[in-house]
Design a protein around this motif. Structure first.
Motif, PDB file in Angstrom:
ATOM      1  N   ARG A 113       0.824  -1.205   0.000  1.00 53.81           N
ATOM      2  CA  ARG A 113       0.000   0.000   0.000  1.00 53.81           C
ATOM      3  C   ARG A 113       0.866   1.266   0.000  1.00 53.81           C
ATOM      4  O   ARG A 113       0.558   2.237  -0.715  1.00 53.81           O
ATOM      5  CB  ARG A 113      -0.926  -0.009   1.210  1.00 53.81           C
ATOM      6  CG  ARG A 113      -2.044  -1.050   1.138  1.00 53.81           C
ATOM      7  CD  ARG A 113      -2.842  -1.073   2.422  1.00 53.81           C
ATOM      8  NE  ARG A 113      -3.924  -2.066   2.358  1.00 53.81           N
ATOM      9  CZ  ARG A 113      -4.695  -2.375   3.405  1.00 53.81           C
ATOM     10  NH1 ARG A 113      -4.507  -1.764   4.584  1.00 53.81           N
ATOM     11  NH2 ARG A 113      -5.651  -3.276   3.267  1.00 53.81           N
ATOM     12  N   GLU A 114       1.922   1.238   0.769  1.00 56.09           N
ATOM     13  CA  GLU A 114       2.804   2.404   0.807  1.00 56.09           C
ATOM     14  C   GLU A 114       3.515   2.593  -0.522  1.00 56.09           C
ATOM     15  O   GLU A 114       3.721   3.730  -0.974  1.00 56.09           O
ATOM     16  CB  GLU A 114       3.810   2.255   1.945  1.00 56.09           C
ATOM     17  CG  GLU A 114       3.178   2.297   3.329  1.00 56.09           C
ATOM     18  CD  GLU A 114       4.169   1.992   4.429  1.00 56.09           C
ATOM     19  OE1 GLU A 114       5.321   1.595   4.092  1.00 56.09           O
ATOM     20  OE2 GLU A 114       3.821   2.130   5.613  1.00 56.09           O
ATOM     21  N   ALA A 115       3.892   1.480  -1.172  1.00 52.25           N
ATOM     22  CA  ALA A 115       4.546   1.579  -2.479  1.00 52.25           C
ATOM     23  C   ALA A 115       3.597   2.152  -3.520  1.00 52.25           C
ATOM     24  O   ALA A 115       3.990   2.982  -4.352  1.00 52.25           O
ATOM     25  CB  ALA A 115       5.057   0.206  -2.914  1.00 52.25           C
ATOM     26  N   GLU A 116       2.337   1.712  -3.510  1.00 52.33           N
ATOM     27  CA  GLU A 116       1.357   2.248  -4.450  1.00 52.33           C
ATOM     28  C   GLU A 116       1.100   3.736  -4.202  1.00 52.33           C
ATOM     29  O   GLU A 116       0.898   4.501  -5.142  1.00 52.33           O
ATOM     30  CB  GLU A 116       0.055   1.459  -4.348  1.00 52.33           C
ATOM     31  CG  GLU A 116       0.172   0.027  -4.858  1.00 52.33           C
ATOM     32  CD  GLU A 116      -1.126  -0.739  -4.707  1.00 52.33           C
ATOM     33  OE1 GLU A 116      -2.092  -0.133  -4.187  1.00 52.33           O
ATOM     34  OE2 GLU A 116      -1.171  -1.922  -5.085  1.00 52.33           O
ATOM     35  N   ALA A 117       1.110   4.127  -2.930  1.00 52.03           N
ATOM     36  CA  ALA A 117       0.913   5.543  -2.618  1.00 52.03           C
ATOM     37  C   ALA A 117       2.060   6.396  -3.143  1.00 52.03           C
ATOM     38  O   ALA A 117       1.872   7.576  -3.473  1.00 52.03           O
ATOM     39  CB  ALA A 117       0.771   5.724  -1.107  1.00 52.03           C
ATOM     40  N   LEU A 118       3.251   5.790  -3.253  1.00 57.67           N
ATOM     41  CA  LEU A 118       4.414   6.513  -3.787  1.00 57.67           C
ATOM     42  C   LEU A 118       4.514   6.412  -5.302  1.00 57.67           C
ATOM     43  O   LEU A 118       5.469   6.926  -5.890  1.00 57.67           O
ATOM     44  CB  LEU A 118       5.700   5.976  -3.149  1.00 57.67           C
ATOM     45  CG  LEU A 118       5.843   6.213  -1.638  1.00 57.67           C
ATOM     46  CD1 LEU A 118       7.080   5.505  -1.108  1.00 57.67           C
ATOM     47  CD2 LEU A 118       5.915   7.712  -1.333  1.00 57.67           C
ATOM     48  N   GLY A 119       3.544   5.743  -5.937  1.00 55.61           N
ATOM     49  CA  GLY A 119       3.540   5.654  -7.396  1.00 55.61           C
ATOM     50  C   GLY A 119       4.224   4.436  -7.954  1.00 55.61           C
ATOM     51  O   GLY A 119       4.443   4.350  -9.155  1.00 55.61           O
ATOM     52  N   VAL A 120       4.591   3.473  -7.107  1.00 54.84           N
ATOM     53  CA  VAL A 120       5.221   2.235  -7.572  1.00 54.84           C
ATOM     54  C   VAL A 120       4.122   1.210  -7.768  1.00 54.84           C
ATOM     55  O   VAL A 120       3.503   0.745  -6.807  1.00 54.84           O
ATOM     56  CB  VAL A 120       6.269   1.725  -6.566  1.00 54.84           C
ATOM     57  CG1 VAL A 120       6.899   0.429  -7.077  1.00 54.84           C
ATOM     58  CG2 VAL A 120       7.314   2.791  -6.310  1.00 54.84           C
ATOM     59  N   MET A 121       3.843   0.862  -9.035  1.00 54.29           N
ATOM     60  CA  MET A 121       2.781  -0.074  -9.345  1.00 54.29           C
ATOM     61  C   MET A 121       3.258  -1.504  -9.167  1.00 54.29           C
ATOM     62  O   MET A 121       4.447  -1.806  -9.299  1.00 54.29           O
ATOM     63  CB  MET A 121       2.284   0.129 -10.779  1.00 54.29           C
ATOM     64  CG  MET A 121       1.763   1.533 -11.043  1.00 54.29           C
ATOM     65  SD  MET A 121       0.406   1.982  -9.931  1.00 54.29           S
ATOM     66  CE  MET A 121      -0.842   0.811 -10.479  1.00 54.29           C
ATOM     67  N   ALA A 122       2.328  -2.365  -8.875  1.00 56.48           N
ATOM     68  CA  ALA A 122       2.687  -3.779  -8.682  1.00 56.48           C
ATOM     69  C   ALA A 122       3.265  -4.393  -9.930  1.00 56.48           C
ATOM     70  O   ALA A 122       4.110  -5.276  -9.882  1.00 56.48           O
ATOM     71  CB  ALA A 122       1.445  -4.575  -8.231  1.00 56.48           C
ATOM     72  N   SER A 123       2.820  -3.896 -11.129  1.00 57.77           N
ATOM     73  CA  SER A 123       3.334  -4.455 -12.386  1.00 57.77           C
ATOM     74  C   SER A 123       4.792  -4.112 -12.616  1.00 57.77           C
ATOM     75  O   SER A 123       5.463  -4.744 -13.420  1.00 57.77           O
ATOM     76  CB  SER A 123       2.499  -3.946 -13.563  1.00 57.77           C
ATOM     77  OG  SER A 123       2.540  -2.528 -13.611  1.00 57.77           O
TER      78      SER A 123
END
Length: 348
Positions: A113-123
């Motif tokens: 969740r923190e990575a997605e909030a920083l703009g790092v997508m799971a893909s």
């Protein structure tokens, strides 16, 4: 008849009984062990501190161990614990892998969740390429062992090994990829671990891949199989070095494992099987196939008994013919170049 309402004493007694039952059903943690929810929070901050120590800025001459110690102490002060409390709790949860898996699921969810909030997508994460695989299909995840393994720096817990037998879903030429993530917990220094992947084929040939791990958080071992070789057994090992001091706290967690099996295209497998049936290498089979068949056809004459005349004709014998020129006879008598005929003598 008028019903009497239960007294407050009865209500209180039922509440106490229910609390006792619920408390008895819930497994209790040993004294001094941090709860699962609080441990998930501590591990989240601990791994962030570890990443900062390994790749973050530092003062000149400052080592990774020194920086890691500073960040670790900051985490422990935040939660009001000591390193001994942390070690004691980790030792308990490593003995109950179901609890440890639950804790790290919470840690992973929070980090994602923190990575997605920083703009790092799971893909963008390389490990997610195979994350949605099932055990079916040409490219499948066939991992069937534990989802998390804890290796400790003692002689009883520093080795992990697994083994699977190939079944009818495995084909000739199947390639393999063993992938997992590593989390290291150590008071100081860097733990060293060796990992290998071994494939044994139906023709008793063996191929292996070995790697040495220190700080790499993601590990991959690949084995490319020859097109005509069919896997029979697959095994893997992970060994954590003891180090100079066996009492030093060192822990390696292997998690998010994948064993990816990749089928070759069907036309490649068929071509390899045809080449292998003649005992020929698949790379050179096409180039020498015609010569081999011609030679086999020529040698088939030797399957029957030869007649004496055929046998003599096949022998490499040098024949010499001596030609004698016949001399002509001259009835007129002596002449140069011609023989003379002697008249018989008359007797008495």
């Amino acid at each position: 008849m008028k019903h009497r309402r239960p007294s407050s004493f009865v209500h209180y007694s039922l509440f106490i009984l229910l609390a006792v039952v619920l408390t008895g059903c819930k497994p209790q943690l040993p004294a001094g062990v941090i709860s699962e929810s609080r441990m998930a929070q501590i591990l989240h901050d601990y791994h962030i501190a570890q990443g900062m120590a390994e790749s973050g800025p530092r003062e000149e001459g400052q080592t990774t161990d020194e920086l890691l110690y500073i960040y670790q102490q900051a985490v422990f002060r935040k939660y009001g614990i000591t390193y001994e409390d942390f070690e004691r709790s980790m030792a308990f949860y490593c003995s109950d892998m179901d609890r440890l898996v639950r804790i790290y699921k919470n840690v992973d969810t929070r980090l994602e969740r923190e990575a997605e909030a920083l703009g790092v997508m799971a893909s963008d994460n390389q490990r997610d390429i195979y994350s949605d695989l099932t055990q079916y299909g040409d490219t499948a995840n066939v991992w069937a062992d534990r989802l998390m393994v804890a290796l400790k720096a003692n002689i009883l817990d520093n080795l992990y090994e697994w083994h699977i037998d190939a079944d009818s879903t495995w084909f000739n030429g199947d390639d393999l990829l063993w992938r997992f993530q590593v989390t290291q917990l150590a008071r100081s220094g860097i733990a060293a671990m060796e990992v290998d992947l071994i494939v044994t084929y139906t023709n008793d040939s063996v191929r292996s891949a070995i790697t040495h791990i220190t700080t790499n958080p993601q590990v991959e071992l690949r084995i490319k199989s020859p097109d005509a070789w069919q896997p029979r057994e697959i095994s893997g090992h992970a060994y954590l070095a003891l180090g100079d001091d066996n009492q030093d706290y060192r822990l390696m967690l292997l998690h998010h494992p994948l064993l990816v099996r990749m089928h070759k295209p069907e036309d490649v497998r068929r071509s390899a099987l045809r080449a292998d049936s003649l005992g020929l290498d698949s790379i050179t089979a096409d180039s020498i196939m015609a010569d081999s068949l011609a030679r086999i056809k020529a040698d088939s004459v030797g399957e029957r008994r030869l007649s004496p005349s055929e046998f003599r004709e096949q022998q490499d014998v040098e024949h010499t013919i001596n030609v004698i020129k016949e001399q002509r006879f001259d009835p007129r008598g002596k002449r140069k170049g011609y023989p003379t005929r002697q008249r018989p003598r008359r007797r008495g």
